[in-house]
Design a protein around this motif. Structure first.
Motif, PDB file in Angstrom:
ATOM      1  N   GLY A 183       0.743  -1.334  -0.112  1.00 25.07           N
ATOM      2  CA  GLY A 183       0.058  -0.009   0.103  1.00 25.07           C
ATOM      3  C   GLY A 183       1.163   1.318   0.453  1.00 25.07           C
ATOM      4  O   GLY A 183      -0.116   2.091  -0.752  1.00 25.07           O
ATOM      5  N   LYS A 184       1.872   1.705   0.914  1.00 27.88           N
ATOM      6  CA  LYS A 184       3.111   2.879   1.036  1.00 27.88           C
ATOM      7  C   LYS A 184       3.708   2.652  -0.135  1.00 27.88           C
ATOM      8  O   LYS A 184       3.301   3.933  -1.161  1.00 27.88           O
ATOM      9  N   PRO A 185       4.489   2.066  -0.510  1.00 30.95           N
ATOM     10  CA  PRO A 185       5.168   1.894  -1.645  1.00 30.95           C
ATOM     11  C   PRO A 185       3.980   2.370  -3.182  1.00 30.95           C
ATOM     12  O   PRO A 185       4.764   3.607  -3.941  1.00 30.95           O
ATOM     13  N   ILE A 186       2.833   2.035  -3.478  1.00 29.44           N
ATOM     14  CA  ILE A 186       2.208   2.434  -4.127  1.00 29.44           C
ATOM     15  C   ILE A 186       1.263   3.573  -3.967  1.00 29.44           C
ATOM     16  O   ILE A 186       1.742   4.532  -5.418  1.00 29.44           O
ATOM     17  N   ALA A 187       1.077   4.419  -2.951  1.00 31.36           N
ATOM     18  CA  ALA A 187       1.089   5.335  -2.219  1.00 31.36           C
ATOM     19  C   ALA A 187       2.072   6.384  -3.673  1.00 31.36           C
ATOM     20  O   ALA A 187       2.004   7.700  -3.863  1.00 31.36           O
ATOM     21  N   PHE A 188       3.618   6.093  -2.965  1.00 32.56           N
ATOM     22  CA  PHE A 188       4.477   7.257  -2.948  1.00 32.56           C
ATOM     23  C   PHE A 188       4.720   7.249  -4.960  1.00 32.56           C
ATOM     24  O   PHE A 188       5.414   7.687  -5.449  1.00 32.56           O
ATOM     25  N   LEU A 189       4.594   5.772  -5.060  1.00 30.86           N
ATOM     26  CA  LEU A 189       5.236   5.594  -6.281  1.00 30.86           C
ATOM     27  C   LEU A 189       3.976   6.600  -7.868  1.00 30.86           C
ATOM     28  O   LEU A 189       4.088   7.312  -8.063  1.00 30.86           O
ATOM     29  N   LEU A 190       3.365   6.623  -7.012  1.00 28.68           N
ATOM     30  CA  LEU A 190       1.807   7.183  -7.358  1.00 28.68           C
ATOM     31  C   LEU A 190       2.037   8.999  -7.778  1.00 28.68           C
ATOM     32  O   LEU A 190       2.195  10.200  -8.250  1.00 28.68           O
ATOM     33  N   MET A 191       2.236   9.155  -5.625  1.00 23.12           N
ATOM     34  CA  MET A 191       2.803  10.826  -5.833  1.00 23.12           C
ATOM     35  C   MET A 191       4.287  10.914  -6.980  1.00 23.12           C
ATOM     36  O   MET A 191       3.321  11.945  -7.566  1.00 23.12           O
ATOM     37  N   SER A 192       4.719  11.023  -7.069  1.00 23.87           N
ATOM     38  CA  SER A 192       5.993  10.554  -8.094  1.00 23.87           C
ATOM     39  C   SER A 192       6.061  10.971  -9.572  1.00 23.87           C
ATOM     40  O   SER A 192       6.007  12.020 -10.012  1.00 23.87           O
ATOM     41  N   GLU A 193       4.614  10.620 -10.026  1.00 26.16           N
ATOM     42  CA  GLU A 193       3.948  10.079 -11.191  1.00 26.16           C
ATOM     43  C   GLU A 193       2.646  11.730 -11.176  1.00 26.16           C
ATOM     44  O   GLU A 193       2.479  12.034 -11.876  1.00 26.16           O
ATOM     45  N   GLY A 194       2.471  12.572 -10.004  1.00 22.97           N
ATOM     46  CA  GLY A 194       1.578  13.798 -10.294  1.00 22.97           C
ATOM     47  C   GLY A 194       0.455  13.495  -9.572  1.00 22.97           C
ATOM     48  O   GLY A 194      -0.734  13.959 -10.059  1.00 22.97           O
ATOM     49  N   ALA A 195      -0.408  11.694  -9.178  1.00 21.84           N
ATOM     50  CA  ALA A 195      -1.123  11.884  -9.022  1.00 21.84           C
ATOM     51  C   ALA A 195      -1.473  12.321  -7.520  1.00 21.84           C
ATOM     52  O   ALA A 195      -0.968  12.724  -6.922  1.00 21.84           O
ATOM     53  N   THR A 196      -3.037  12.168  -6.904  1.00 14.99           N
ATOM     54  CA  THR A 196      -3.454  13.299  -5.932  1.00 14.99           C
ATOM     55  C   THR A 196      -4.025  11.457  -5.155  1.00 14.99           C
ATOM     56  O   THR A 196      -4.817  11.123  -5.734  1.00 14.99           O
ATOM     57  N   VAL A 197      -2.661  11.369  -4.265  1.00 10.02           N
ATOM     58  CA  VAL A 197      -3.057  10.095  -3.654  1.00 10.02           C
ATOM     59  C   VAL A 197      -3.569  10.161  -2.129  1.00 10.02           C
ATOM     60  O   VAL A 197      -3.469  11.119  -0.974  1.00 10.02           O
ATOM     61  N   THR A 198      -4.876   8.776  -2.288  1.00  7.17           N
ATOM     62  CA  THR A 198      -5.345   9.467  -0.568  1.00  7.17           C
ATOM     63  C   THR A 198      -4.755   7.154   0.040  1.00  7.17           C
ATOM     64  O   THR A 198      -5.231   6.353  -0.805  1.00  7.17           O
ATOM     65  N   VAL A 199      -4.988   6.931   0.961  1.00 10.38           N
ATOM     66  CA  VAL A 199      -4.441   5.848   1.910  1.00 10.38           C
ATOM     67  C   VAL A 199      -5.830   5.494   2.825  1.00 10.38           C
ATOM     68  O   VAL A 199      -5.395   6.344   3.529  1.00 10.38           O
ATOM     69  N   CYS A 200      -6.422   4.951   2.601  1.00  7.17           N
ATOM     70  CA  CYS A 200      -7.043   4.214   3.648  1.00  7.17           C
ATOM     71  C   CYS A 200      -6.531   3.062   3.965  1.00  7.17           C
ATOM     72  O   CYS A 200      -5.733   2.145   3.761  1.00  7.17           O
ATOM     73  N   HIS A 201      -7.401   2.614   5.177  1.00  6.74           N
ATOM     74  CA  HIS A 201      -6.785   1.419   6.109  1.00  6.74           C
ATOM     75  C   HIS A 201      -8.193   1.209   6.821  1.00  6.74           C
ATOM     76  O   HIS A 201      -9.254   2.166   7.263  1.00  6.74           O
ATOM     77  N   HIS A 202      -8.012   0.019   8.011  1.00 12.88           N
ATOM     78  CA  HIS A 202      -9.082  -0.199   8.818  1.00 12.88           C
ATOM     79  C   HIS A 202      -9.411   0.717   9.433  1.00 12.88           C
ATOM     80  O   HIS A 202     -10.355   0.312  10.041  1.00 12.88           O
TER      81      HIS A 202
END
Lengths: 314, 314
Positions: A183-202
């Motif tokens: 989850g977290k690495p996907i978030a950073f990878l996408l931030m680097s590509e310019g996406a606006t990222v929200t990380v949700c969890h339990h």
């Protein structure tokens, strides 16, 4: 017929379905070229797989990794250590592989016996040989927008989103699951590509509110059918990283993702099947990392000792 | 009187204002105890500051760091290198400090001359002496929920949110700015605490939509008055990390944050002033890292060589 199985069998008939086998194949073609070029320069990529203890669950993965490595011309060295191997013995074994210039990649199979820490073992692998992208320095480099060796599953999931053709800058993405290796690495990878990222969890209060506004959803929590069609935005891309074994109605066991495929398929603009989605891409990314790691080591040696003074293949 | 300045001068009169000087003070009290304990064990924390070139902008910071270090009993060793110092000379100087057991922390002042890379220099600092928390391995450890030495400004900003008393698990947080040293680390730190985090930046399509739903907003982009009161949710906590020098109406220059203090103050539940907010906490976190780094090195040496066989203070 409307069953998921029928759809998966005829990918050409449903543009929505992101075909992991096809994405994996096109990645492997480029890896094969890289491996050939490395061999021409006398740098044979060699991946050492370490399995500790019974490791039954890993057997299928290891067999698959060997098959893909063989096809790509990567030496696959499959090592097994007994259940009783001590921490000190494992660290010494890893140190020896770090020091051996003929080993260009080290892969530690999960799970490891309880008296060992997978984190500690992975952090003991030299960052230049960390083909799983799990060393803290590898993770830190992603944060620094410096994708050297990325964690395989996270990189594979992002490749699946790229396969949709959606423009990543400004894309609203929700990642469900904040694990350290997905989850977290996907978030950073996408931030680097310019996406606006929200990380949700339990602990997220209202998951659906986030999901309904997301252009793309990644889910990696290990809960079958957590995400249903009603929860996502029509036309969204749904990348399902879950792998769950469940009992089908007829009593047989089958593998499903974290999304309810039937209902999500109808609403999503793109969807990854499970199996046949992110899974087959992951092993391709692993092999891409193996080739990349060998290249990095080649460059490192040439810088230290000058070109062609060192031959990796004994 | 309703001007921001008047409010800042009377913090007791406005419960909304998060007072960085008070938060910093309470952190430093604990650091002073740690430093005293380390000294009792013959481990004197010693921070080496490296400024390269003219580094005029850093002078104020260095003076302030020395003042705080002095008060805490931390040796502050202020080194200056000429503008023409080469990459190789700097790397050698850092390697020497890494090897010197009497040096327990290394701090590289910004900016560095153009022919040098601040990233490369920071990655050359040994992770155990990386008191700025900037080494890729330090950043990676945060992702692994292992806060060893965190980046000072990001950790300081999170301390300010904690000072509100809000429960972090499930809190909806929006971070504006995805820089490697502030925005992203704040995001991981908060994820580790159970918050639901969205990272916005200049490519985000509709910033206000995100801000209006946020229980807490962090902003670190370097744009004066980017965030106005209309954009945030009533009662939200607003942590402003921006430091911008602007011209006041009377022609004098003043320092403001990234939020429009006047309008945000009226809407927010909590707000950090600029100056006097996150800034004074940052230097306290730096000193906490210095003490922590010395402790880590003490433990490392004791593990390697046994207790009390090594005396750090020459």
């Amino acid at each position: 017929m409307s069953s998921a199985t029928a759809r998966q069998k005829e990918p050409g008939k449903d543009h929505k379905i992101l075909n992991g086998r096809a994405v994996g194949q096109s990645i492997r073609e480029k890896v094969a070229d890289k491996v050939a070029a490395l061999k021409d320069a006398n740098w044979h990529p060699r991946l050492v797989s370490i399995a500790i203890g019974a490791a039954e669950p890993a057997k299928l993965y290891i067999r698959n990794q060997r098959r893909v490595a063989d096809k790509l011309g990567i030496n696959f060295d499959d090592r097994h250590y007994g259940e009783e191997t001590t921490r000190e013995e494992m660290l010494a074994a890893i140190a020896a592989l770090n020091a051996d210039p003929s080993v260009t990649g080290i892969l530690i199979q999960r799970p490891v016996p309880k008296h060992l820490s997978i984190k500690e073992l992975q952090a003991a692998v030299h960052p230049l040989k960390d083909v799983e992208g799990m060393h803290p320095a590898s993770i830190g480099n992603i944060v620094y927008n410096d994708l050297i060796l990325g964690p395989c599953t996270a990189v594979a999931a992002v490749e699946m989103l790229k396969a949709t053709g959606l423009a990543l800058p400004g894309l609203e993405v929700v990642v469900v699951g904040h694990s350290e290796i997905v989850g977290k690495p996907i978030a950073f990878l996408l931030m680097s590509e310019g996406a606006t990222v929200t990380v949700c969890h339990h602990m997220t209060r209202n998951l659906t509110v986030h999901l309904r506004r997301a252009d793309a959803v990644f889910v990696a929590v290990g809960k079958p059918q957590l995400i249903t069609g009603q929860m996502i935005k029509p036309g969204a891309a749904l990348i399902d990283i879950g792998i769950n074994q469940i009992q089908a109605e007829d009593g047989s066991s089958k593998v499903v993702g974290d999304a309810d495929y039937e209902t999500c398929h109808d609403v999503a603009g793109w969807i990854t099947p499970v199996p046949g989605g992110v899974g087959p891409v992951t092993v391709s990314i692993l092999m891409r990392n193996v080739a990349k790691a060998a290249e990095l080591q080649k460059r490192h040696y040439e810088k230290q000792y000058g070109e062609a003074t060192f031959v990796a293949d004994a």
